[in-house]
Write an enzyme that holds these catalytic residues in place. Structure first.
Site, mmCIF file in Angstrom:
data_model
loop_
_atom_site.group_PDB
_atom_site.id
_atom_site.type_symbol
_atom_site.label_atom_id
_atom_site.label_comp_id
_atom_site.label_asym_id
_atom_site.label_seq_id
_atom_site.Cartn_x
_atom_site.Cartn_y
_atom_site.Cartn_z
ATOM 1 N N LYS A 223 0.824 -0.636 -0.074
ATOM 2 C CA LYS A 223 0.009 -0.211 0.500
ATOM 3 C C LYS A 223 0.787 1.294 -0.348
ATOM 4 C CE LYS A 223 -4.190 -2.213 0.132
ATOM 5 N NZ LYS A 223 -4.399 -1.602 -0.915
ATOM 6 N N ASP A 251 -0.306 -0.672 -4.316
ATOM 7 C CA ASP A 251 -2.021 -0.104 -4.510
ATOM 8 C C ASP A 251 -1.863 1.603 -3.977
ATOM 9 O OD1 ASP A 251 -4.612 0.193 -4.509
ATOM 10 O OD2 ASP A 251 -4.865 -1.670 -3.588
ATOM 11 N N GLU A 277 -1.950 1.045 -8.395
ATOM 12 C CA GLU A 277 -3.023 0.532 -8.552
ATOM 13 C C GLU A 277 -3.918 1.477 -8.230
ATOM 14 O OE1 GLU A 277 -4.480 -3.652 -6.797
ATOM 15 O OE2 GLU A 277 -6.437 -2.692 -6.541
ATOM 16 N N GLU A 304 -11.570 -1.589 -8.459
ATOM 17 C CA GLU A 304 -12.408 -2.044 -7.513
ATOM 18 C C GLU A 304 -13.791 -1.103 -7.114
ATOM 19 O OE1 GLU A 304 -8.918 -2.278 -4.120
ATOM 20 O OE2 GLU A 304 -10.689 -1.518 -3.217
ATOM 21 N N ASP A 327 -14.353 -5.725 -8.966
ATOM 22 C CA ASP A 327 -15.320 -6.151 -7.721
ATOM 23 C C ASP A 327 -17.386 -7.181 -7.613
ATOM 24 O OD1 ASP A 327 -14.342 -4.960 -4.473
ATOM 25 O OD2 ASP A 327 -16.755 -5.694 -5.019
ATOM 26 N N HIS A 354 -11.162 -7.813 -7.509
ATOM 27 C CA HIS A 354 -10.746 -7.772 -6.190
ATOM 28 C C HIS A 354 -10.758 -8.109 -5.054
ATOM 29 C CE1 HIS A 354 -11.762 -4.636 -3.040
ATOM 30 N NE2 HIS A 354 -11.207 -4.269 -2.785
#
Lengths: 435, 435
Positions: A223, A251, A277, A304, A327, A354
């Site tokens: 992340k 992400d 992402e 997502e 998603d 996702h």
């Protein structure tokens, strides 16, 4: 004998994940992973029920619960399963557009569309349980015509028509049995986000990354997006643990503007990220396309938060994504997922849905198995997210072997929760929330 | 002395418009025009209150009411007006992104964003009442710097930066006083949808069109999209009444796919439509661009369902709209409207906001006056929708003179409802709904 849906029970289920910062990222600092959980009660003599959910992260879950009640009263309670599935595409259109009043507060987005997902997926679960098959297997066994009848092509006929979809499915049908055997044998490739949460200390992250490598994972996601210096530091740690042959994904969870995303990824490029992402607003198709063009060869992954098939259509048309992260609980349930999977195949974009959240790995493993066996027939650049928490709440465990998802076996869509979970985590009156 | 918001009262107000088919179109056959109505109670000695609403068409209004309560508890109750307005752009960002849990069920779309609009517009109403000015006048009197401080530029800096916005506003500042005087004198050009509802008989439509021409309207809008033969027949009637010098617009309310929109508009082209509104999915930026390229010189109008500034940014970038029909209650309130108005000016797209519904004409007349006087400085291709029903429920009447909107005079944003309306149309316990 036709099965009638006699009642729709909807529950507000919340897990206190914010206490441990599981699931923390640059946009979502304190999430209580939650589910709007739908149970379809039927008059079947064997007591058959259908189970579906949508995923939220806490507050707002109550809004989805209320939206399910409104939709269920109009479109679900009292219907037979057969009357729905005989033309499931038309039924799906009815639920998203048949009541103009509820449509207005979407349309096909936000709270009402999340609620639609929970209901629609519960219907698929009921149908699959009636057939005695996990969803992926039920889909794989359907004829192209049967599959296409489940899809509402409204607003996407400019890129995909029913007859084109049937032709695509027929083209790969001959290899289905072999690919199914392959999946039963070796499983579907996964990647893990478990090490990368932003709220974890660097020490914890390093330890989890090392454990992930030892467990056989070949792809790991970090992340980023709160602070570029921290992102650089963490990426260095992860590369130390992963080496350079394994894939590192990043992400940003929607935290950057377009130019900022480009600038930050040019710095992070030294860590050879496979994809970035959600670099910016999930609605910004053209922004993603611009970022993608400017940070090549780093891939752009998103989806997502892309709320319906019309958004995905445009991402494909504009060249806005290298990886399609649909998603299964934000799109309006499996019918719309099928539309996106088919469009992705037409445009040659790999589907990497996702995972994580509540029940998303469970849903998504069915989607990717279907995609590989019956639609794309390819594993190239395909990898399914795996997040390791909350699985203990579901009836059927997810089976991961050396970083690969093994096909689920129980009938249904895989998100049936244990009765004790439904009781303990009911919000706000369950034991967990009374404590 | 700072004013504190001590309470947020939210009401579910519904008008039974479905009984008369007022507001009926190809997508929205039976609408009960409704408002999620917010009152900000303050501790001001004079009892000052702020009033805002979002517009829905019936079911789902309760979801917006609940979303207002959730947002108000986190971001409004207990705040001083000054702490909000001193950096209103930052506050706006806080309300749309500050709680990641509520953001998840949008983000910036659907129920939570509609609720945001009601709250944000109530704050503007309170601020304008405190200043003793109608909103349009308060905006016009602000300096470029003050205006820009009200805007959150997140996700749009790739097309518009704060300094660029300030420069744009400065450029037209010298003519502001003259344009304001002009508006006070002649008003802002309007058009009427009152004749064109799909549920009205052809006789009623002809009569209303004739009355509209007699009242001085020069632009009239027809609802299309249910049946092309009916559309052709009705267009012929309208042209008989309007002649060929007046403008005829058409509105399909999202009923067509891309190719279908092109085919139908090529048939309707013989009636010389000025624009086709919402020819397809409101999310389909690229679809609108494709339609626009293929039906030239008929204009494409859209935006009443475009949910945030990121969607408008892309419509402008892609050349997807000739007329920007932003909705002041679907965008997240006036702060986001300002962002869209500025982007529209930069791209040279005329702003013709959504009117009708409940309170939308009231809001939008403020927006277009501000746009003309302080931003675009142009009336070319600009015309504001007027729908004649439900105005009697508001404190300040709208004044139309020979088809032009005369500037409102009372302080605020114009949607303060009469107390007896709030009582009678409260859903479900008001007298209207008990009858």
């Amino acid at each position: 004998m036709p099965i009638k849906i006699t009642d729709v029970i909807v529950r507000d289920i919340r897990f206190p994940t914010s206490r441990s910062l599981d699931g923390s990222d640059a946009m979502n600092a304190t999430s209580d992973y939650s589910a709007t959980y739908v149970t379809l009660v039927t008059d079947a003599p064997d007591g058959l029920t259908g189970h579906g959910l949508t995923f939220t992260i806490g507050r707002g879950n109550d809004l989805c619960v209320e939206a399910v009640k409104a939709l269920a009263a109009l479109f679900v309670t009292g219907r037979t399963l057969e009357s729905i599935t005989e033309n499931f595409g038309a039924y799906w259109h009815e639920i998203v557009a048949g009541d103009c009043q509820l449509r207005w507060v979407g349309p096909e987005k936000g709270v009402v569309h999340l609620a639609t997902a929970a209901i629609i997926n519960a219907i698929w679960d009921l149908w699959a349980k009636q057939q005695g098959k996990p969803i992926w297997k039920m889909l794989v066994d359907m004829s192209p015509e049967e599959l296409v009848r489940c899809i509402d092509f409204t607003f996407i006929t400019d890129v995909l028509t029913p007859s084109e979809a049937i032709a695509m499915l027929r083209r790969v049908a001959p290899g289905k049995a072999a690919r199914e055997a392959e999946m039963q044998d070796t499983g579907y490739p996964g990647y893990t986000t478990a090490a990368g949460w932003l709220g974890y200390s660097e020490e914890k992250m390093r330890r989890l990354a090392r454990e992930a490598v030892e467990a056989g994972w070949t792809h790991l996601k970090q992340k980023v997006g709160a602070d570029i210096e921290q992102d650089m530091r963490r990426a260095r740690i992860l590369r130390e643990e992963l080496g350079w042959d394994r894939k590192l994904m990043m992400d940003a969870n929607q935290t950057w503007d377009v130019d900022q995303a480009v600038a930050n990824m040019r710095r992070l490029a030294e860590f050879d990220p496979w994809w970035i992402e959600e670099p910016t607003s999930p609605d910004d198709v053209l922004g993603h396309a611009a970022i993608r063009a400017r940070i090549h060869p780093i891939g752009v992954a998103t989806g997502e938060h892309a709320h319906n098939r019309v958004m995905f259509k445009q991402f494909f048309q504009a060249g806005g994504m290298d990886f399609c992260q649909l998603d299964p609980a934000r799109l309006g349930g499996l019918n719309e997922v099928l539309a996106v999977v088919l469009m992705a195949a037409k445009f040659g974009v790999p589907v990497c849905p996702h995972g994580g959240g509540v029940g998303l790995c469970q849903y998504s493993q069915n989607v990717v198995l279907f995609d590989y066996i019956a639609v794309s027939a390819s594993l190239e650049k395909r990898v399914l997210e795996y997040v390791d928490h909350l699985h203990e709440n579901f009836i059927e465990p997810i089976v991961i072997r050396r970083g690969r998802y093994m096909p689920p076996k129980l009938p249904g869509y895989g998100v049936t929760m244990k009765p004790e979970t439904l009781e303990r985590f009911a919000y706000p009156h369950g034991a967990e929330w009374q404590a």
